[in-house]
Design an enzyme around this catalytic site. Sequence first.
Site, PDB file in Angstrom:
ATOM      1  N   THR A   1     -10.009  -0.280   1.017  1.00  0.00           N
ATOM      2  CA  THR A   1     -10.291   1.156   1.015  1.00  0.00           C
ATOM      3  C   THR A   1     -11.225   1.623  -0.098  1.00  0.00           C
ATOM      4  O   THR A   1     -11.467   2.826  -0.224  1.00  0.00           O
ATOM      5  CB  THR A   1      -8.972   1.936   0.900  1.00  0.00           C
ATOM      6  OG1 THR A   1      -8.296   1.551  -0.303  1.00  0.00           O
ATOM      7  CG2 THR A   1      -8.078   1.658   2.101  1.00  0.00           C
TER       8      THR A   1
ATOM      9  N   GLY B   1       0.817  -1.201   0.000  1.00  0.00           N
ATOM     10  CA  GLY B   1       0.000   0.000   0.000  1.00  0.00           C
ATOM     11  C   GLY B   1       0.851   1.251   0.000  1.00  0.00           C
ATOM     12  O   GLY B   1       2.088   1.197   0.051  1.00  0.00           O
TER      13      GLY B   1
ATOM     14  N   LEU C   1      -5.577 -11.180   3.904  1.00  0.00           N
ATOM     15  CA  LEU C   1      -6.343 -10.664   5.025  1.00  0.00           C
ATOM     16  C   LEU C   1      -7.819 -11.059   4.968  1.00  0.00           C
ATOM     17  O   LEU C   1      -8.544 -10.874   5.941  1.00  0.00           O
ATOM     18  CB  LEU C   1      -6.216  -9.145   5.120  1.00  0.00           C
ATOM     19  CG  LEU C   1      -5.030  -8.638   5.956  1.00  0.00           C
ATOM     20  CD1 LEU C   1      -3.711  -9.031   5.324  1.00  0.00           C
ATOM     21  CD2 LEU C   1      -5.113  -7.144   6.168  1.00  0.00           C
TER      22      LEU C   1
ATOM     23  N   LYS D   1     -14.208  -0.148   9.621  1.00  0.00           N
ATOM     24  CA  LYS D   1     -13.031   0.446  10.259  1.00  0.00           C
ATOM     25  C   LYS D   1     -13.275   0.689  11.750  1.00  0.00           C
ATOM     26  O   LYS D   1     -12.392   0.454  12.583  1.00  0.00           O
ATOM     27  CB  LYS D   1     -12.652   1.762   9.574  1.00  0.00           C
ATOM     28  CG  LYS D   1     -12.202   1.621   8.127  1.00  0.00           C
ATOM     29  CD  LYS D   1     -10.968   0.747   7.980  1.00  0.00           C
ATOM     30  CE  LYS D   1      -9.705   1.431   8.425  1.00  0.00           C
ATOM     31  NZ  LYS D   1      -8.482   0.631   8.110  1.00  0.00           N
TER      32      LYS D   1
ATOM     33  N   TYR E   1     -17.860   0.816   4.703  1.00  0.00           N
ATOM     34  CA  TYR E   1     -16.424   1.003   4.923  1.00  0.00           C
ATOM     35  C   TYR E   1     -16.152   1.578   6.318  1.00  0.00           C
ATOM     36  O   TYR E   1     -15.340   1.059   7.077  1.00  0.00           O
ATOM     37  CB  TYR E   1     -15.841   1.919   3.851  1.00  0.00           C
ATOM     38  CG  TYR E   1     -14.422   2.357   4.128  1.00  0.00           C
ATOM     39  CD1 TYR E   1     -13.372   1.453   4.052  1.00  0.00           C
ATOM     40  CD2 TYR E   1     -14.143   3.683   4.478  1.00  0.00           C
ATOM     41  CE1 TYR E   1     -12.067   1.857   4.316  1.00  0.00           C
ATOM     42  CE2 TYR E   1     -12.841   4.088   4.738  1.00  0.00           C
ATOM     43  CZ  TYR E   1     -11.810   3.171   4.661  1.00  0.00           C
ATOM     44  OH  TYR E   1     -10.524   3.564   4.927  1.00  0.00           O
TER      45      TYR E   1
END
Length: 205
Positions: free
Chosen positions: A55, A8, A30, A122, A118
């Site tokens: 993301t 990333g 992941l 998180k 999203y």
Amino acid sequence: TILFGSTGQVGKHLSGKAGMLAVNRSEVNLENPLNCYNKIIDCKPDLVINTAGFTAVDIAEGKKWVANAVNALAPIEMAKAAASIGVPFIHLSSDYVFNGKGELPWRPTDPTNPINAYGRSKLAGELAIKNILPNNAMIIRTSALYSEFSNNFVDTILKLGRLKNELDVVFDQIVSPTYASDLAEAILTIIKSKKFNIDNQRTQI
């Protein structure tokens, strides 16, 4: 130190630093969170850093299970492993844990209220890390990352600017663009300071 998310934007700036074991997606997927736990237990690092994340905000609405696996369940397993071997954990989160309303900059202590899949994924990761490692984790919320790597808002605007004489850009969104290299340096500063005992507080960059 073990680093997840080495491909990333932030991960690329951290990879290659002294003592950093960079782990990429081909080594640890992941989407299978237990892989993260097992990797940490096998390596026994002195620090765990997670810069990985799903993301794609819009795509997350149709792939909630993937967003939840990568952004919540995987960090949970990382935190469990870090706790089991007694090492600190640095985790990247997002300003999407807030609802986006208001005109003032967000503070770490502001109430969270995500409005999309999203953001919810998180926040779920944050809350679990807080419970698992209440005094040995650093959660860093960041916004609008950009770098010379990968696709990002700044890169997209520069490309469009070279192709078009006029650009149509939304004007109802306010962000604080963060250069990935600066964030990586901030993480290295945190590591050098060894100040991970944050007493449930979070940092925003």
